[in-house]
Design a protein around this motif. Structure first.
Motif, PDB file in Angstrom:
ATOM      1  N   ASP A  76      -5.600   2.809   6.727  1.00 20.85           N
ATOM      2  CA  ASP A  76      -5.698   3.300   5.357  1.00 20.85           C
ATOM      3  C   ASP A  76      -5.216   2.289   4.324  1.00 20.85           C
ATOM      4  O   ASP A  76      -5.232   2.582   3.126  1.00 20.85           O
ATOM      5  CB  ASP A  76      -4.867   4.584   5.211  1.00 20.85           C
ATOM      6  N   ALA A 132       0.830  -1.209   0.000  1.00 25.27           N
ATOM      7  CA  ALA A 132       0.000   0.000   0.000  1.00 25.27           C
ATOM      8  C   ALA A 132       0.861   1.256   0.000  1.00 25.27           C
ATOM      9  O   ALA A 132       0.531   2.245  -0.673  1.00 25.27           O
ATOM     10  CB  ALA A 132      -0.923  -0.010   1.218  1.00 25.27           C
ATOM     11  N   ALA A 133       1.956   1.232   0.747  1.00 28.34           N
ATOM     12  CA  ALA A 133       2.836   2.403   0.815  1.00 28.34           C
ATOM     13  C   ALA A 133       3.484   2.680  -0.543  1.00 28.34           C
ATOM     14  O   ALA A 133       3.593   3.835  -0.972  1.00 28.34           O
ATOM     15  CB  ALA A 133       3.905   2.185   1.881  1.00 28.34           C
ATOM     16  N   GLY A 188      -6.237   2.289   0.402  1.00 30.67           N
ATOM     17  CA  GLY A 188      -5.130   2.632  -0.481  1.00 30.67           C
ATOM     18  C   GLY A 188      -4.914   1.601  -1.569  1.00 30.67           C
ATOM     19  O   GLY A 188      -4.693   1.948  -2.746  1.00 30.67           O
ATOM     20  N   PRO A 201       1.918   2.847   6.375  1.00 32.90           N
ATOM     21  CA  PRO A 201       0.739   3.504   6.942  1.00 32.90           C
ATOM     22  C   PRO A 201       0.361   2.909   8.281  1.00 32.90           C
ATOM     23  O   PRO A 201       0.726   1.785   8.595  1.00 32.90           O
ATOM     24  CB  PRO A 201      -0.344   3.250   5.878  1.00 32.90           C
ATOM     25  N   SER A 222       0.832   4.126  -2.911  1.00 31.87           N
ATOM     26  CA  SER A 222       0.147   5.346  -2.456  1.00 31.87           C
ATOM     27  C   SER A 222       0.266   6.486  -3.465  1.00 31.87           C
ATOM     28  O   SER A 222       1.363   6.861  -3.889  1.00 31.87           O
ATOM     29  CB  SER A 222       0.739   5.792  -1.115  1.00 31.87           C
ATOM     30  N   GLY A 223      -0.895   7.023  -3.856  1.00 29.69           N
ATOM     31  CA  GLY A 223      -0.915   8.136  -4.798  1.00 29.69           C
ATOM     32  C   GLY A 223      -0.659   7.730  -6.232  1.00 29.69           C
ATOM     33  O   GLY A 223      -0.581   8.583  -7.120  1.00 29.69           O
TER      34      GLY A 223
END
Length: 345
Positions: free
Chosen positions: A263, A232-233, A267, A345, A236-237
């Motif tokens: 999150d 997820a990290a 995410g 996260p 992210s974005g």
């Protein structure tokens, strides 16, 4: 099934219904006990060695006979000391440690052995990281693997509200081993097992750029909260490459609940991942069978021909970081090219 539940009630056996998660993660969360013995009807029952248990896989009939009180026979294995020193560098994970052992030993070199991990590098590894190594040690042909029960294990059991099960346990000073080897964690790099064997291991950089149509994160070896949060990290974005199908499988209901409360779940879904329930699923060829002849990159523990559910598959095995970087690029990617690793996260 009602009959199975009835049998469990009659004989005082704990029944875990479908959806609770993969047995190896449930063992870590609910049943592991340092110094104990675990015999499981799955080869990857060795996962519980992460907390200082002797955990081995056996046939279902052997386990049933043992449960009935007739005992379990095991030939005394040779014991291989693996001394860990240093600490893992950025973008290198526990999956790369076990892939390094598979690079050295192949899928038969560990036959008849238990690998015992020692050294100052052990303390740098969390219980889920140790579980990754113990889970896949069986791919060398080994009977099992065991880590010491130390402060990291105490912290894990305390987080699971089972601290009373903890005791300190490690190899005696000067303990005799049948053989010894050493892994310096510091210079390790991201590794990948090529089709179609867990022992066919090379650095990721050697196959970087290979086009990929599927990335699967999870299975009994890499579906901890740490693993999913890492993916997820990285995502992210960002959005997964449109030509890649990404699936994510939590290891247990507890892990699923944890990523939903934070999150991580949102995410992953926002980045384009398909979220699966806590089951073995695609790791054993149930769902997500890849396209014939196209590369599928997975954080799973086995890539033998056809295991994915596709007879002519091309399955690669790697760490969550490498899988995430690959999902973004649409081709096998060394995560070290992404810059400094993001905070979890």
């Amino acid at each position: 099934p009602p009959s199975l539940r009835a049998l469990c009630r009659r004989y005082g056996i704990r029944y875990s219904p479908a959806g609770n998660g993969i047995s190896h993660y449930l063992h870590l969360e609910r049943f592991v006990r340092p110094g104990g013995l675990l015999v499981g009807a799955d080869s990857h029952s060795t996962t519980a060695g992460a907390v200082g248990m002797l955990a081995v896989g056996a046939g279902g009939l052997e386990v049933a006979v043992a449960m009935a009180g007739y005992g379990f026979d095991l030939s005394c294995p040779r014991v291989v000391q693996v001394e860990l020193t240093g600490a893992l560098p950025d973008w290198v994970e526990a999956k790369d440690v076990i892939l390094e052992l598979l690079r050295r030993h192949g899928v038969r070199g560990g036959a008849g052995a238990v690998f015992e991990f020692t050294g100052e590098g052990v303390a740098t590894l969390s219980v889920p990281q140790r579980a990754t190594i113990c889970n896949m040690i069986v791919e060398t042909g080994a009977t099992g693997a065991v880590f010491p029960s130390d402060e990291r294990v105490r912290e894990w059991l305390a987080a699971q509200r089972r601290e009373d099960a903890w005791c300190e346990l490690s190899a005696d000073d000067g303990a005799p081993f049948d053989s010894r080897e050493h892994i310096d964690l510091t210079p390790l790099e991201p590794l990948v097992a090529l089709p179609s064997s867990p022992g066919n291991v090379v650095p990721v950089r050697e196959v970087e750029g290979t086009p990929v149509v599927q990335v699967c994160v999870g299975s009994s070896v890499n579906s901890s909260y740490e693993d999913l949060a890492t993916v997820a990290a990285v995502l992210s974005g960002r959005t997964v490459d449109p030509d890649v199908a990404l699936t994510v499988t939590p290891g247990s209901r507890q892990i699923l609940d944890t990523i939903i409360r934070g999150d991580v779940y949102r995410g992953l879904a926002t980045a384009g991942a398909r979220m699966l329930e806590p089951v073995c699923g695609p790791c054993i060829g149930i769902g997500q069978a890849p396209t014939r002849g196209q590369a599928s990159v997975r954080t799973f523990n086995r890539n033998f021909p056809g295991r994915s559910g596709t007879a002519e598959d091309r399955v690669y095995l790697c760490s969550p970081s490498t899988a995430a970087a690959t999902a973004l690029a649409g081709k096998i990617t060394d995560p070290r090219g992404l810059g400094p690793p993001p905070a979890l996260p």
